[in-house]
Every structure is written in structure tokens, then in C-alpha cells.
Design a protein around this motif. Structure first.
Motif, mmCIF file in Angstrom:
data_model
loop_
_atom_site.group_PDB
_atom_site.id
_atom_site.type_symbol
_atom_site.label_atom_id
_atom_site.label_comp_id
_atom_site.label_asym_id
_atom_site.label_seq_id
_atom_site.Cartn_x
_atom_site.Cartn_y
_atom_site.Cartn_z
ATOM 1 N N VAL A 7 0.864 -1.189 0.000
ATOM 2 C CA VAL A 7 0.000 0.000 0.000
ATOM 3 C C VAL A 7 0.901 1.239 0.000
ATOM 4 N N PRO A 8 0.363 2.379 -0.437
ATOM 5 C CA PRO A 8 1.176 3.597 -0.328
ATOM 6 C C PRO A 8 1.568 3.789 1.137
ATOM 7 N N ARG A 9 2.837 4.126 1.370
ATOM 8 C CA ARG A 9 3.335 4.222 2.754
ATOM 9 C C ARG A 9 2.480 5.141 3.616
ATOM 10 N N GLY A 54 -4.984 1.936 -3.318
ATOM 11 C CA GLY A 54 -3.994 2.318 -4.337
ATOM 12 C C GLY A 54 -2.798 1.392 -4.355
ATOM 13 N N GLY A 55 -2.917 0.235 -3.714
ATOM 14 C CA GLY A 55 -1.793 -0.691 -3.633
ATOM 15 C C GLY A 55 -1.884 -1.814 -4.654
ATOM 16 N N VAL A 56 -1.049 -2.839 -4.463
ATOM 17 C CA VAL A 56 -1.033 -4.006 -5.352
ATOM 18 C C VAL A 56 -1.066 -5.301 -4.532
ATOM 19 N N ILE A 57 -1.289 -6.419 -5.224
ATOM 20 C CA ILE A 57 -1.582 -7.671 -4.523
ATOM 21 C C ILE A 57 -0.346 -8.480 -4.122
ATOM 22 N N SER A 58 0.836 -8.020 -4.519
ATOM 23 C CA SER A 58 2.047 -8.706 -4.051
ATOM 24 C C SER A 58 3.225 -7.743 -4.098
#
Ligand SMILES: Cc1cc2nc3c(=O)[nH]c(=O)nc-3n(C[C@H](O)[C@H](O)[C@H](O)COP(=O)(O)OP(=O)(O)OC[C@H]3O[C@@H](n4cnc5c(N)ncnc54)[C@H](O)[C@@H]3O)c2cc1C
Length: 501
Positions: free
Chosen positions: A365-367, A431-435
Motif C-alpha cells: 500500500v502507499p506508505r 492504491g496498492g497491489v496484490i504482491s
């Protein structure tokens, strides 16, 4: 949640001729001819060891395991599998956490552990040429006397191999400052899925034409079998300091991470370990004297020129204190530093004390959203009545919510999978990604649609098809199985879907 259909474990054990279809029964004999009888495993009790990787939820028995000793043998093994119509899967140490090294469709596992030589260390040019079965930590040991280190440092580095690191584009605590494996691989030798051997990239770090090294790193063993890597080495820093920030809760530790990054500092590592993980670690052989009454500890590594590190240390202590740290201590010596890091890197192992199974999640995820997402992740775990703990690469926003469970309890398993899906969705919505580093494998292939459109996925599948038009090299990984690669190639095998819930 959708996973590959597999027969019950007991029903799948059987001799090679039982697992392989009659048309492929001659394959084991052909493999023995190539690598010698002792380097082919086909007894059920031997195959069982290869049934899963570090993700014990997904398993499938291979029809055989072959251990080639050089690239020529790898190429001949690949050709033999093709001639018998059997898919194959490269494998390193099997520490992967997304089912990547599992042989679906009764494939053959090509284990690279015998290709384990460090071929050359060129200290002047800061490169090493290695075979894929070299263990990550062994390369570190070999280059340290030259004042160098290999930056990618997965917590599994005492076991995992450089071939596996490249295939997964692995990260580790050092990723924050030094990047993932892709930033440290300059050139590759690859046995293509048709048995051809090609060399990609160049030892000087730039190569004309397409960046195929970039395509292969992170391709999870679907584009071919890496048989040699030229990797970048980094100079050991003049000074390193390890700090331990002690916080009342994980959310304030996340705030400290955001403040440190916002200040412009780039520590070598920013890792958070929460209360449940601390308790498991402190009760294990990895105990390092972490405070069991803390809500979370933030492990911070600073490295670089001695003068700069001294200044950074002061600023980091001030930032942690302002974010609510009740104490920030600095490791007194190398022995204490190592103790802290052993505790962090042994955390997944220590979780084995809590339950028979551990589901290690991996999402980014965005920090800036870490505090809010962490709260939601903990809420999801509580709502599903699960033992969820967090130990993660906070500096990269790379979460590892870990769920301790017992897969023999179907209700708990159902809740584990439901919570896992919710966590992924929350991360993607933020706004993140799955890995972040563990790859997609079989575990998350159906979730690729959360982050990619049909057109995005089709473009990736076309790249894959250019390397492996018949989908014989590690099939059934990365891509959703219901469409795409199957649709784009009618000859491709079918990976049926079954609803686990
Ligand atoms: C306790 C623990 C801690 C971990 N910590 C981290 C961490 O901090 N960071 C991180 O990124 N990961 C971590 N992992 C996950 C795992 O260790 C990494 O993904 C690692 O790089 C896998 O290496 P391996 O040799 O075990 O590969 P395997 O599990 O054997 O294979 C992984 C993938 O690589 C492919 N592959 C293997 N060798 C080759 C080859 N020669 N050519 C082409 N493809 C190949 C396989 O087909 C498979 O898709 C951890 C795992 C465990 C169990």
C-alpha cells in the motif's frame, strides 16, 4: 476463492506410471538416461517432499523430480519433457510462498540445487557470476572478504536460491534503499521452453535491444529456466547502525515510518514487528530480548559513510520519539545487531509455535496509508476470529499480515481465505497491489484482475506466448486460468476451478 482443482492428497500418491499417463511413462527412463538414475526421483515418498512450496494450502504431486547438474542437462531434460508431452517446473529451494514451484498437471520438477557454484567474483567490477542453485546467504559470505555484499536479502536467505530470487524478483529488508532483485541482475543465461540456450543482458549493466532480463526477472519460472546469473555486488557500507524503536501500538510505529520517509532520509531498512509476533519470537530460539509488553517495535537500519550515519541516527531518534516511541535504543555492537535481525528474519519460523499452519500474506500500500490500512487489516482479522499478526517491510509499504491457523478445521480455513481476500481488496482500494515480493503463483492468479484490465493481462500473455507458445513451462501460474492464456492458446491445458469456500 478459486484455486486449482487437486485430488485429495492421499489419492494422488502413486508410482510414476500411475501419475504419468501411459504416453509419458517412458519419460522417467529418458530422464535417467540424461542425468543418471540417482538424479531422478519418482518414488511416491520422494515426490511427496515436492508436493508444495512454503504455501502449504496449495499442493500437487509432480510425476518426477529431476536434478540436472549443468545447463546442457537442463536443456536435454526440457526437450525430453516436451517429447513426452509433459510440462515442467523449475524449482530452487521451495521456500516460495505463492505456490510457484508446484508442478500442476503432473508436471516434472526440474530442481536446480546441483547448479550451485559461484563461478566468478570480479571485485574490481563488483559483479559475481553464479549458478541458480547458489543459496543467497552463501553468496554474501563469499563476497564479504572483498568488502562487498549482495543487497537482496529475503528473510529466507539461509535457504532460498538466487534462481528463486530472480524468478520471484524477491525483496527483503534492504529493498527500501537498494531495490528488489531486478536492480541487481545484470545478465542471465536461460534455457528456453523449447530447449534453446540464450544469453540475455550484459555484465556491464547495459544491453542494446529489449530488456529481456527485466522480463525474465519476476516471471516466476514461466519464461524458461535460469542456468546462470551475473549479479551486481554493492560495497559494504563504512558504518551501519541498528535501532530499535519501541511503540505502544503498531499504528504509531507506522506513523514514525511515514515521518522518517517524509524527512527525506533513506534508511537501509524500516521493519515493523507487532506484539503477537514479538511474543512468538521471544518464546522461540530467535529470542532477542524484544519487549513483550510493547505494541510494536520498529527495527531501523542506517548505513553509509560514518559521518552521515551519525547525523541520521540523531534525526531518526528524534522522529521516532515525536511519533510516540517510548524508547529508542541503538544496538551496542555487531552481536546485538545480528540478534535483532535474527529475531526479525526468524519471525515466520517462530509463528510455527502458534498453530500448525501459517498463511503469509503479501500486499503493498502507499506508505502514507499504512496506519489506516493496518487498522483495517487488524479489524478484518478480529471480525473473522483469526489469529492475525503483522511483521513487515514498513518502509516499502509492503505488508505481511500473517494468519496462524489449522487447515484441518474447514470453518477456520474458510475464514482464513475470506479474510485474505478482504485484505487484498482493501490494499488495492487504497492504491496498492496484490504482491510486493512473494509473487502470484497459484495463490493469487485469480486476483490479478483486481489490478490489471483484460487488455493488460492479454499483453502479458502475449509476451509469455513468445517464449512458451505451448505453455509447457510452469503452466497454471500468474494468470487467471478461466480466460487469457487458455483462450489465447486453445492447445493449452485446462486448469479447472473449484470453489474452496
Ligand atoms: C521464512 C520465509 C521468509 C521469507 N522471506 C522473504 C522475504 O523477506 N522476501 C521475499 O521476497 N521473499 C521471502 N520469502 C519467499 C521466498 O523465500 C522467496 O520467494 C525466494 O526467492 C524463493 O526462492 P527459492 O529458491 O526457494 O525458490 P522456489 O520456491 O523453489 O521457486 C520460486 C519460483 O522461482 C521459480 N524458479 C526457481 N528456480 C528457477 C530457475 N533456476 N529458473 C527459473 N525459475 C526458477 C520457480 O518455478 C517458482 O516459480 C520467504 C519465505 C519463507 C519461507
Amino acid at each position: 476463492m478459486q484455486v486449482a482443482r487437486q485430488a485429495p492428497r492421499a489419492a494422488r500418491a502413486g508410482g510414476p506410471s500411475g501419475v504419468l499417463g501411459p504416453a509419458a511413462a517412458g519419460l522417467v527412463a529418458a530422464l535417467r538416461e540424461i542425468v543418471g538414475p540417482e538424479a531422478v526421483l519418482a518414488r511416491p515418498e520422494d515426490l511427496l517432499v515436492y508436493e508444495a512450496d512454503g504455501l502449504t494450502l496449495h499442493g500437487a504431486l509432480p510425476s518426477a523430480v529431476v536434478l540436472p547438474s549443468d545447463k546442457t542437462e537442463v536443456a536435454r531434460v526440457v526437450r525430453a519433457c516436451r517429447a513426452h508431452g509433459v510440462p515442467f517446473v523449475p524449482r530452487g529451494a521451495g521456500t516460495g510462498l505463492s505456490g510457484g514451484a508446484v508442478a500442476l498437471d503432473s508436471g516434472v520438477v526440474i530442481e536446480c540445487s546441483r547448479l550451485n557454484r559461484i563461478l566468478r567474483v570480479d571485485a574490481e567490477n563488483r559483479i559475481a557470476v553464479v549458478q541458480p542453485g547458489v543459496v543467497n546467504a552463501d553468496l554474501g559470505k563469499a563476497v564479504a572478504p572483498h568488502g562487498l555484499f549482495f543487497a537482496p536479502d529475503p528473510s529466507s536467505q539461509l535457504a532460498c536460491t538466487l534462481g528463486g530470487n530472480a524468478a520471484e524478483n524477491s525483496g527483503g529488508p534492504h529493498t527500501l534503499k537498494y531495490g528488489t532483485t531486478t536492480n541487481h541482475v545484470l545478465a542471465l543465461e536461460l534455457v528456453l521452453p523449447d530447449g534453446e540456450i540464450v544469453r540475455l543482458g550484459s555484465a556491464v549493466g547495459v544491453a542494446p535491444g529489449y530488456d529481456l532480463v527485466g522480463a525474465v526477472v519476476g516471471s516466476e519460472g514461466t519464461l524458461g529456466i535460469v542456468t546462470e546469473l551475473t549479479v551486481r555486488l554493492s560495497p559494504l557500507p563504512e558504518r551501519s547502525e541498528t535501532l530499535l524503536g519501541i511503540f505502544g501500538d503498531v499504528v504509531s510505529a507506522c506513523r514514525a515510518v511515514s515521518e522518517i520517509i517524509k524527512s527525506g532520509l533513506v534508511p537501509a531498512a524500516l521493519e515493523i514487528v507487532d506484539r503477537r509476533t514479538i511474543a512468538a519470537v521471544e518464546a522461540s530460539v530467535y529470542a532477542a530480548g524484544l519487549p513483550t509488553d510493547a505494541g510494536a517495535v520498529l527495527l531501523i537500519e542506517l548505513d553509509g559513510p560514518a559521518l552521515a550515519v551519525a547525523r541520521q541516527l540523531e534525526r531518526v531518534v528524534a522522529l521516532c520519539t515525536a511519533a510516540g516511541a517510548r524508547e529508542v535504543s541503538v544496538a551496542r555492537d555487531a552481536e546485538e545487531r545480528q540478534r535483532f535481525w535474527r529475531a526479525r528474519k526468524g519471525a515466520f519460523g517462530a509463528m510455527g509455535r502458534l498453530a500448525p499452519d501459517l498463511y503469509v500474506h503479501d500486499a503493498v500500500v502507499p506508505r502514507s496509508k499504512l496506519p489506516e490500512i493496518l487498522e483495517r487489516v487488524c479489524e478484518i482479522g478480529d471480525r473473522h476470529r483469526l489469529r492475525l499478526s503483522n511483521v513487515f517491510h514498513a518502509g516499502d509499504g509492503n505488508l505481511h499480515p500473517n494468519i496462524s491457523f489449522d487447515r484441518r478445521d474447514p470453518d477456520e480455513l474458510r475464514r482464513v481465505l475470506a479474510a485474505g481476500e478482504e485484505i487484498l481488496r482493501v490494499c488495492v482500494e487504497a492504491g496498492g497491489v496484490i504482491s510486493g515480493e512473494h509473487g502470484i503463483g497459484t495463490e493469487k492468479r485469480e486476483y490479478m484482475r483486481l489490478v490489471f484490465s483484460d487488455a493488460d493481462l492479454a499483453a502479458m500473455c502475449r509476451l509469455r506466448a513468445a517464449f512458451d507458445p505451448d505453455q509447457v513451462c510452469n503452466p497454471g501460474k500468474i494468470f487467471p486460468t478461466t480466460r487469457f492464456c487458455m483462450e489465447s492458446d486453445p492447445k493449452a491445458r485446462r486448469y479447472e476451478q473449484v470453489d474452496l469456500a
